[in-house]
Scaffold this active site. Structure first.
Site, PDB file in Angstrom:
ATOM      1  N   ARG A  91      -6.305   0.873  -4.467  1.00 31.60           N
ATOM      2  CA  ARG A  91      -5.345   0.440  -3.454  1.00 31.60           C
ATOM      3  C   ARG A  91      -5.255  -1.078  -3.363  1.00 31.60           C
ATOM      4  O   ARG A  91      -6.243  -1.792  -3.559  1.00 31.60           O
ATOM      5  CB  ARG A  91      -5.665   1.059  -2.090  1.00 31.60           C
ATOM      6  CG  ARG A  91      -6.977   0.731  -1.480  1.00 31.60           C
ATOM      7  CD  ARG A  91      -8.078   1.797  -1.572  1.00 31.60           C
ATOM      8  NE  ARG A  91      -7.718   3.167  -1.773  1.00 31.60           N
ATOM      9  CZ  ARG A  91      -7.731   4.088  -0.814  1.00 31.60           C
ATOM     10  NH1 ARG A  91      -8.106   3.812   0.391  1.00 31.60           N
ATOM     11  NH2 ARG A  91      -7.417   5.317  -1.097  1.00 31.60           N
ATOM     12  N   ARG A 117       0.834  -1.202   0.000  1.00 30.62           N
ATOM     13  CA  ARG A 117       0.000   0.000   0.000  1.00 30.62           C
ATOM     14  C   ARG A 117       0.865   1.245   0.000  1.00 30.62           C
ATOM     15  O   ARG A 117       1.707   1.433   0.853  1.00 30.62           O
ATOM     16  CB  ARG A 117      -0.900   0.005   1.239  1.00 30.62           C
ATOM     17  CG  ARG A 117      -1.610   1.314   1.505  1.00 30.62           C
ATOM     18  CD  ARG A 117      -2.781   1.511   0.572  1.00 30.62           C
ATOM     19  NE  ARG A 117      -3.398   2.819   0.793  1.00 30.62           N
ATOM     20  CZ  ARG A 117      -4.415   3.019   1.622  1.00 30.62           C
ATOM     21  NH1 ARG A 117      -4.919   2.037   2.314  1.00 30.62           N
ATOM     22  NH2 ARG A 117      -4.928   4.214   1.758  1.00 30.62           N
ATOM     23  N   ASP A 145      -9.430  -0.415   7.729  1.00 26.66           N
ATOM     24  CA  ASP A 145     -10.029   0.689   8.479  1.00 26.66           C
ATOM     25  C   ASP A 145     -10.611   0.170   9.790  1.00 26.66           C
ATOM     26  O   ASP A 145     -11.379  -0.803   9.785  1.00 26.66           O
ATOM     27  CB  ASP A 145     -11.181   1.319   7.683  1.00 26.66           C
ATOM     28  CG  ASP A 145     -10.695   2.173   6.522  1.00 26.66           C
ATOM     29  OD1 ASP A 145      -9.580   2.713   6.614  1.00 26.66           O
ATOM     30  OD2 ASP A 145     -11.435   2.282   5.530  1.00 26.66           O
ATOM     31  N   ASP A 176      -6.580  -1.899   2.028  1.00 29.34           N
ATOM     32  CA  ASP A 176      -7.059  -0.830   2.891  1.00 29.34           C
ATOM     33  C   ASP A 176      -7.610  -1.486   4.151  1.00 29.34           C
ATOM     34  O   ASP A 176      -8.445  -2.391   4.059  1.00 29.34           O
ATOM     35  CB  ASP A 176      -8.177  -0.087   2.138  1.00 29.34           C
ATOM     36  CG  ASP A 176      -8.504   1.253   2.746  1.00 29.34           C
ATOM     37  OD1 ASP A 176      -7.700   1.773   3.535  1.00 29.34           O
ATOM     38  OD2 ASP A 176      -9.581   1.784   2.416  1.00 29.34           O
TER      39      ASP A 176
HETATM   40  N1  ROI Z   1     -14.846   1.603  -2.803  1.00 33.95           N
HETATM   41  C1  ROI Z   1     -15.242   0.343  -2.551  1.00 33.95           C
HETATM   42  N2  ROI Z   1     -16.191  -0.209  -3.314  1.00 33.95           N
HETATM   43  N3  ROI Z   1     -14.694  -0.408  -1.554  1.00 33.95           N
HETATM   44  C2  ROI Z   1     -13.717   0.112  -0.747  1.00 33.95           C
HETATM   45  O1  ROI Z   1     -13.220  -0.583   0.159  1.00 33.95           O
HETATM   46  C3  ROI Z   1     -13.300   1.436  -0.970  1.00 33.95           C
HETATM   47  N4  ROI Z   1     -12.347   2.008  -0.185  1.00 33.95           N
HETATM   48  C4  ROI Z   1     -11.991   3.274  -0.313  1.00 33.95           C
HETATM   49  C5  ROI Z   1     -12.606   4.155  -1.368  1.00 33.95           C
HETATM   50  C6  ROI Z   1     -11.503   4.762  -2.202  1.00 33.95           C
HETATM   51  C7  ROI Z   1     -13.394   5.248  -0.680  1.00 33.95           C
HETATM   52  N5  ROI Z   1     -13.503   3.446  -2.250  1.00 33.95           N
HETATM   53  C8  ROI Z   1     -13.892   2.164  -2.021  1.00 33.95           C
HETATM   54  O2  ROI Z   1     -11.097   3.788   0.508  1.00 33.95           O
END
Ligand code: ROI
Length: 166
Positions: A92, A83, A97, A95
């Site tokens: 990415r 990443r 979170d 990710d």
């Molecule tokens: N869009 C989708 N569908 N899934 C994600 O995990 C995701 N993560 C993000 C952003 C760029 C907002 N878009 C995403 O961080």
């Protein structure tokens, strides 16, 4: 131990393998145990330009790590999986979170918990409520209520779970 929920997403590289490897790394975190992994979803990317669909899921992690250490550890796992923090909302490889950390409400420059956009993101709400249908947020809202009012547009349940592995 604190119960935390972590959202995982990937839309670059071998997303399935990246998510399996990230789950394995989370399972190996000190003073923590990976408790459960949601079913996997394919979701249309939210973000600029043409981007591949994401794979998304949510994991429940029980941990004794303070939230700042958990955040640092998750950022290290992201970095270990290629990443790079580039464009906001760009594609990415991985990710991670923090959605919830027990009943904590945290608002610092580096971290906001509960995750401020979780109510409007079906790719978070669906796997989260699959794992924890009766979960109530620190504000008192049952997550199931949000799911009912959240469209499933662009979201496809793949009907499987990704196992931790490398
Ligand atoms: N869009 C989708 N569908 N899934 C994600 O995990 C995701 N993560 C993000 C952003 C760029 C907002 N878009 C995403 O961080």
């Amino acid at each position: 131990m604190i119960t935390t929920y972590i959202a995982l997403g990937s839309n670059l590289g071998d997303s399935r393998q990246l998510l399996a490897s990230a789950l394995a790394a989370m399972a190996e975190l000190v003073d923590s145990e990976l408790d459960a992994v949601s079913p996997t979803y394919r979701s249309r990317a939210i973000g600029p330009g043409q981007q591949r669909d994401y794979l998304n899921l949510v994991a429940r992690l029980r941990t004794a790590l303070p939230v700042t250490e958990l955040l640092t550890a998750l950022q290290q796992i992201e970095a270990d999986h290629g990443r790079e923090r580039r464009e906001r909302w760009g594609a990415r490889t991985l990710d991670l979170d923090i959605l919830l950390y027990g009943d904590a409400r945290i608002d610092t420059p580096s971290l906001t918990v509960p995750h401020p956009r979780m109510a409007e993101r079906n790719f978070v709400l669906y796997p989260l409520t699959d794992l924890a249908p009766d979960l109530v947020l620190p504000c008192g809202t049952p997550v199931g209520r949000w799911r009912e009012s959240c469209s499933d547009a662009g979201l496809e349940a793949l009907g499987d779970s990704i196992e931790p592995g490398r």
